[in-house]
Design an enzyme around this catalytic site. Structure first.
Site, PDB file in Angstrom:
ATOM      1  CB  CYS A 112      -0.906   0.066   1.199  1.00 33.14           C
ATOM      2  SG  CYS A 112      -2.263  -1.219   1.025  1.00 33.14           S
ATOM      3  CG  HIS A 254      -3.489   3.142   2.316  1.00 31.07           C
ATOM      4  ND1 HIS A 254      -3.864   2.766   1.119  1.00 31.07           N
ATOM      5  CD2 HIS A 254      -3.223   2.311   3.150  1.00 31.07           C
ATOM      6  CE1 HIS A 254      -4.020   1.668   1.036  1.00 31.07           C
ATOM      7  NE2 HIS A 254      -3.985   1.086   2.307  1.00 31.07           N
ATOM      8  CG  ASN A 284      -6.939  -0.690   1.252  1.00 33.27           C
ATOM      9  OD1 ASN A 284      -6.046  -0.551   0.516  1.00 33.27           O
ATOM     10  ND2 ASN A 284      -6.319  -1.140   2.441  1.00 33.27           N
TER      11      ASN A 284
HETATM   12  N1  COA Z   1     -18.182  -9.117   9.351  1.00 30.17           N
HETATM   13  C1  COA Z   1     -18.556  -9.275  10.434  1.00 30.17           C
HETATM   14  N2  COA Z   1     -17.418  -9.572  11.313  1.00 30.17           N
HETATM   15  C2  COA Z   1     -16.166  -9.537  11.117  1.00 30.17           C
HETATM   16  C3  COA Z   1     -15.777  -9.361   9.851  1.00 30.17           C
HETATM   17  C4  COA Z   1     -16.813  -8.902   9.041  1.00 30.17           C
HETATM   18  N3  COA Z   1     -16.364  -8.641   7.604  1.00 30.17           N
HETATM   19  N4  COA Z   1     -14.424  -9.305   9.998  1.00 30.17           N
HETATM   20  C5  COA Z   1     -14.099  -9.588  11.183  1.00 30.17           C
HETATM   21  N5  COA Z   1     -15.244  -9.779  12.230  1.00 30.17           N
HETATM   22  C6  COA Z   1     -15.415 -10.066  13.315  1.00 30.17           C
HETATM   23  C7  COA Z   1     -14.132 -10.782  13.936  1.00 30.17           C
HETATM   24  O1  COA Z   1     -14.416 -12.085  13.624  1.00 30.17           O
HETATM   25  C8  COA Z   1     -14.287 -10.689  15.379  1.00 30.17           C
HETATM   26  O2  COA Z   1     -15.278 -11.404  15.962  1.00 30.17           O
HETATM   27  P1  COA Z   1     -15.239 -11.988  17.491  1.00 30.17           P
HETATM   28  O3  COA Z   1     -15.013 -10.762  18.222  1.00 30.17           O
HETATM   29  O4  COA Z   1     -16.069 -12.956  17.703  1.00 30.17           O
HETATM   30  O5  COA Z   1     -13.695 -12.626  17.489  1.00 30.17           O
HETATM   31  C9  COA Z   1     -14.764  -9.081  15.470  1.00 30.17           C
HETATM   32  O6  COA Z   1     -15.508  -8.874  14.086  1.00 30.17           O
HETATM   33  C10 COA Z   1     -13.864  -8.156  15.722  1.00 30.17           C
HETATM   34  O7  COA Z   1     -12.759  -8.372  14.862  1.00 30.17           O
HETATM   35  P2  COA Z   1     -11.671  -7.538  14.982  1.00 30.17           P
HETATM   36  O8  COA Z   1     -10.601  -7.957  13.991  1.00 30.17           O
HETATM   37  O9  COA Z   1     -11.181  -7.090  16.388  1.00 30.17           O
HETATM   38  O10 COA Z   1     -12.369  -6.029  14.148  1.00 30.17           O
HETATM   39  P3  COA Z   1     -11.712  -4.783  13.828  1.00 30.17           P
HETATM   40  O11 COA Z   1     -12.495  -3.861  14.308  1.00 30.17           O
HETATM   41  O12 COA Z   1     -10.222  -4.652  14.104  1.00 30.17           O
HETATM   42  O13 COA Z   1     -11.857  -4.566  12.260  1.00 30.17           O
HETATM   43  C11 COA Z   1     -10.369  -4.876  10.216  1.00 30.17           C
HETATM   44  C12 COA Z   1     -10.997  -5.578  11.528  1.00 30.17           C
HETATM   45  C13 COA Z   1      -9.705  -5.891   9.303  1.00 30.17           C
HETATM   46  C14 COA Z   1     -11.377  -4.106   9.533  1.00 30.17           C
HETATM   47  C15 COA Z   1      -9.476  -3.831  10.827  1.00 30.17           C
HETATM   48  O14 COA Z   1      -8.771  -4.351  11.806  1.00 30.17           O
HETATM   49  C16 COA Z   1      -8.693  -3.197   9.969  1.00 30.17           C
HETATM   50  O15 COA Z   1      -9.261  -2.462   9.084  1.00 30.17           O
HETATM   51  N6  COA Z   1      -7.325  -3.403   9.941  1.00 30.17           N
HETATM   52  C17 COA Z   1      -6.407  -2.661   9.022  1.00 30.17           C
HETATM   53  C18 COA Z   1      -6.835  -2.994   7.538  1.00 30.17           C
HETATM   54  C19 COA Z   1      -6.022  -2.340   6.433  1.00 30.17           C
HETATM   55  O16 COA Z   1      -6.251  -1.774   5.745  1.00 30.17           O
HETATM   56  N7  COA Z   1      -4.778  -2.930   6.118  1.00 30.17           N
HETATM   57  C20 COA Z   1      -4.044  -2.736   4.774  1.00 30.17           C
HETATM   58  C21 COA Z   1      -2.885  -2.220   4.995  1.00 30.17           C
HETATM   59  S1  COA Z   1      -2.626  -0.601   5.611  1.00 30.17           S
END
Ligand code: COA
Length: 350
Positions: A112, A254, A284
């Site tokens: 990214c 980003h 993204n």
């Molecule tokens: N739909 C519903 N539930 C989901 C889900 C989805 N698409 N993805 C994850 N969950 C659930 C998880 O399983 C978890 O459930 P649990 O509590 O029963 O275990 C819960 O939602 C919370 O998950 P968590 O990983 O803590 O969520 P989050 O708020 O951190 O969001 C991302 C997850 C991936 C959206 C977030 O971490 C993120 O955006 N990270 C960086 C992303 C990025 O853009 N990276 C690119 C490089 S910069």
């Protein structure tokens, strides 16, 4: 002579097929409400099978060259995580299709952060006198590496391409790219990765584990690091440029997750109305994210001449990078970024 790389053309290209959150929720345990509230993504575009990264890159590159008003450049750089093939690089194919055969062309691989690394590399070529004009493209078909069963990645990423033309100019003129801050931290290489397909975990001879050829991400850790590294990098580059955060008219981070951008802006003390965001419309798009956001904001009047713009990115590697510029007057000939690729329409396999 004191030379700088100056922005002189911009363009972008999206695949034709928009994929809604509801469409993903039909096959994944997720919902429109979860995706919007946790990531800010409303829809993304997926390229049709048979459409490659180079197809999108050519579309964006052609528009950027038209906007620059001159089809000639001295180098073509393609930042991508999803090259057409492991070998050769995608950039020479793109250059040839843009009528630039003979021009040096190579890929930049920084996930990214790839586009910001590409800008820095192009600025280096220009400032060293190796090139007078450089086409820098960020292009991805991320859908080709997403695990359709992984709800933590499938809902975030999308396909697209954005491109800019840089020319040699004066450091004091509008469009001159300012100082850069770049960094990497390979210790975090496993946090954003495709395990199989390289020399470490080969696709030939050894059976890959299930899903090893798909993109994976440790979302929570990445989230925290993205905010930390981008805000530190942004502050560093502002210091180098002699700007205060209050001087920034447009923050173009980003487009990783709308909550990441919000935290970043809060950390920097930049009000939300100064943040450019298109994640709701395109998701993204990794290396394409910043040039696509810039082109769409420019087209919609969200960025205009004289605006002081801060660019900052974070991605796999881990990598990060930032730069600044004052937005110049740029032409935007032709239509919007949604025109489809003719190869995609015809379903041509390349
Ligand atoms: N739909 C519903 N539930 C989901 C889900 C989805 N698409 N993805 C994850 N969950 C659930 C998880 O399983 C978890 O459930 P649990 O509590 O029963 O275990 C819960 O939602 C919370 O998950 P968590 O990983 O803590 O969520 P989050 O708020 O951190 O969001 C991302 C997850 C991936 C959206 C977030 O971490 C993120 O955006 N990270 C960086 C992303 C990025 O853009 N990276 C690119 C490089 S910069």
């Amino acid at each position: 002579m004191n030379r700088a790389a100056v922005l002189t053309g911009i363009g972008s290209r999206l695949p034709s097929r928009a994929v809604s959150n509801d469409e993903l929720a039909a096959s994944l345990d997720t919902s429109d409400e979860w995706i919007r509230s946790r990531t800010g993504v409303g829809r993304r575009y997926f390229a049709a099978p048979g459409t490659a990264t180079s197809d999108l890159a050519v579309g964006a590159g052609a528009r950027a060259l038209a906007s620059a008003g001159d089809p000639a450049v001295d180098a073509v750089l393609v930042a991508t995580t999803t090259p057409d093939r492991p070998c050769p690089a995608t950039a020479p194919l793109v250059a040839a299709r843009l009528g630039l055969s003979g021009t040096p062309a190579y890929d930049v691989s920084a996930v990214c952060t790839g586009f910001v690394y590409g800008l820095a590399t192009a600025a280096g070529l220009i400032c060293a006198g190796i090139a007078g004009r450089v086409l820098v493209i960020g292009a991805e078909t991320f859908s080709s590496i997403l695990d359709p069963r992984d709800r933590t990645t499938s809902v975030i990423f999308g396909d697209g391409a954005g491109a800019v033309v840089l020319r040699a100019g004066d450091p004091a003129e509008p469009g001159a790219l300012g100082p850069f801050d770049l960094g990497s931290e390979g210790e975090g290489g496993d946090l954003i990765t495709v395990l199989a397909g390289g020399s470490r975990q080969r696709l030939s001879g050894v059976e890959p584990g299930p899903g090893d050829h798909y993109f994976t991400m440790a979302g929570k850790k990445v989230f925290r690091l993205a905010v930390e590294r981008m805000s530190h990098s942004a502050r560093t580059v502002l210091d180098r440029a002699g700007w205060k955060t209050g001087d920034v008219d447009r923050l173009v981070g980003h487009q990783a997750n709308a909550r990441i951008t919000r935290h970043l802006a809060e950390e920097l003390g930049i009000p939300p109305e100064r943040c450019v965001s298109n994640i709701a419309e395109v998701g993204n798009t990794a290396a394409a994210s910043i040039p696509l956001a810039l082109d769409q904001a420019h087209a919609a009047g969200g960025i205009g001449p004289g605006d002081r713009v801060l660019l900052t990115a974070f991605g796999g590697g881990l990598t990060w990078g930032s730069t600044v510029l004052t937005w110049p007057v740029i032409a935007r000939p032709g239509d919007g970024p949604h025109e489809t690729d003719p190869h995609e329409r015809a379903g041509v396999r390349r």
